[in-house]
Design an enzyme around this catalytic site. Sequence first.
Site, PDB file in Angstrom:
ATOM      1  N   THR A  12       0.802  -1.232   0.000  1.00 18.09           N
ATOM      2  CA  THR A  12       0.000   0.000   0.000  1.00 18.09           C
ATOM      3  C   THR A  12       0.834   1.281   0.000  1.00 18.09           C
ATOM      4  OG1 THR A  12      -0.179   0.008   2.425  1.00 18.09           O
ATOM      5  CG2 THR A  12      -1.889  -1.183   1.203  1.00 18.09           C
ATOM      6  N   TRP A  13       2.032   1.219  -0.592  1.00 13.23           N
ATOM      7  CA  TRP A  13       2.801   2.464  -0.759  1.00 13.23           C
ATOM      8  C   TRP A  13       1.963   3.468  -1.539  1.00 13.23           C
ATOM      9  CZ3 TRP A  13       8.025   2.783  -3.982  1.00 13.23           C
ATOM     10  CH2 TRP A  13       8.562   4.065  -3.856  1.00 13.23           C
ATOM     11  N   ASP A  61       0.669  -4.755   3.821  1.00 17.10           N
ATOM     12  CA  ASP A  61       1.880  -4.059   4.265  1.00 17.10           C
ATOM     13  C   ASP A  61       1.742  -2.559   4.033  1.00 17.10           C
ATOM     14  OD1 ASP A  61       4.910  -4.308   4.994  1.00 17.10           O
ATOM     15  OD2 ASP A  61       4.880  -3.033   3.209  1.00 17.10           O
ATOM     16  N   TYR A 115       4.306   6.419   4.371  1.00 18.75           N
ATOM     17  CA  TYR A 115       3.498   6.439   3.148  1.00 18.75           C
ATOM     18  C   TYR A 115       2.391   7.481   3.293  1.00 18.75           C
ATOM     19  CZ  TYR A 115       5.629   1.811   2.228  1.00 18.75           C
ATOM     20  OH  TYR A 115       6.492   0.757   2.032  1.00 18.75           O
ATOM     21  N   TYR A 155       9.587  -6.595  -1.707  1.00 21.27           N
ATOM     22  CA  TYR A 155       8.854  -5.447  -2.255  1.00 21.27           C
ATOM     23  C   TYR A 155       9.374  -5.123  -3.647  1.00 21.27           C
ATOM     24  CZ  TYR A 155      12.450  -1.813  -1.049  1.00 21.27           C
ATOM     25  OH  TYR A 155      13.583  -1.031  -0.950  1.00 21.27           O
ATOM     26  N   LEU A 204       7.242  -6.715  -8.679  1.00 23.99           N
ATOM     27  CA  LEU A 204       7.009  -6.642 -10.132  1.00 23.99           C
ATOM     28  C   LEU A 204       7.899  -5.568 -10.757  1.00 23.99           C
ATOM     29  CD1 LEU A 204       3.122  -7.051 -10.181  1.00 23.99           C
ATOM     30  CD2 LEU A 204       4.844  -8.722 -10.895  1.00 23.99           C
ATOM     31  N   ARG A 237       9.128   6.444 -10.832  1.00 24.03           N
ATOM     32  CA  ARG A 237       9.810   5.368 -11.558  1.00 24.03           C
ATOM     33  C   ARG A 237      10.874   5.895 -12.513  1.00 24.03           C
ATOM     34  NH1 ARG A 237       4.429   1.716 -11.995  1.00 24.03           N
ATOM     35  NH2 ARG A 237       3.546   3.748 -12.411  1.00 24.03           N
ATOM     36  N   ALA A 275      -1.645  -2.495  -5.765  1.00 24.49           N
ATOM     37  CA  ALA A 275      -2.694  -2.460  -6.787  1.00 24.49           C
ATOM     38  C   ALA A 275      -3.416  -1.121  -6.714  1.00 24.49           C
ATOM     39  CB  ALA A 275      -3.682  -3.602  -6.578  1.00 24.49           C
TER      40      ALA A 275
END
Length: 321
Positions: free
Chosen positions: A20-21, A52, A57, A198, A201, A222, A274
């Site tokens: 849940t970042w 998590d 966050y 973590y 993906l 990113r 997600a």
Amino acid sequence: METRPLGTSDIKITPIIMGTWQAGKTHWVGIEDAETIKAIRAAFDAGITTVDTAEIYGNGHSEQIVAQALSEVRDQVVYASKVWVGNLKHDKVIEACDRSLKNLQTDYIDLYQIHWPPGTFNTEVVPLEETMSALNKLKEQGKIRAIGVSNFSHAQLEEAAQYGKIDSLQPPYSLFWRKVEQDAQPYCIENNISILAYSSLAQGLLTGKFGPDHQLREGDHRAKNRLFQGDNYKRAQQALDKLRPIAERHNCSLAQLSLAWLIAQPQTNAIAGARHEGQSSSNAKAAEVKLSQEELQEIDAIGRIVTDPLDDNPVMWDWNS
């Protein structure tokens, strides 16, 4: 979904963990609270009962969103949160935990983790013994059930374990980022410490949704991720092309294949975030993908197209670029 023991504790976690970042919104773009709540609830409905989060966050916002999504099923879920590196002095750890308990609307946190090693990001170097003494106290009081560390090296993990029982390590770990295999993973296997991977993906890279010419939106963190830069990004595209036929063979997505490979590694569980319900239920299905030893080795070799040329820097982000 079958559960696994968390370290040597009596806590049972799911091999796929809801991350849940993104729920904190900071460093992310296009995140809506209502959608995040639905995504967390959909993960629970799909069998993912471990979630998590961390105080940093969104300065508690992620924890509050987790509470909104799961408070009514609190007794059926495992909460993992983290104390920030700036709060590692004894009294600050206690205060941070109390804040997290309030944010999560609960009277205990199942797994409480040191988010980064002391001194990271130019913070004060607090002795691990002092931080661990506070965590042990919280455990004795029943405010936390287990202690974990995140982003620790083998040496730092071993030092922390001198001062109390460590049940988990949370490192960056995916098919495209495997530094932990050479460093702390053997220690975790030997000492029955769970690995909660973590960026499992590679921050979405392993989903295949970022094509060769993809341009990240402004503000997307990113852009600082070294896997999204230059030759690393080109090699990732080559690897993804080789993974696609294996995913098709299993009638699963690239993301599900990558998560299935990861949770088949020793002691390893995968944290996957997600943004919406569909991603949550899709991530959960990765636990149903069964890979043969030959396939695991084949996927391992494909991942090395990306990982072998990387330098020894253990940090995935180039924050100075």
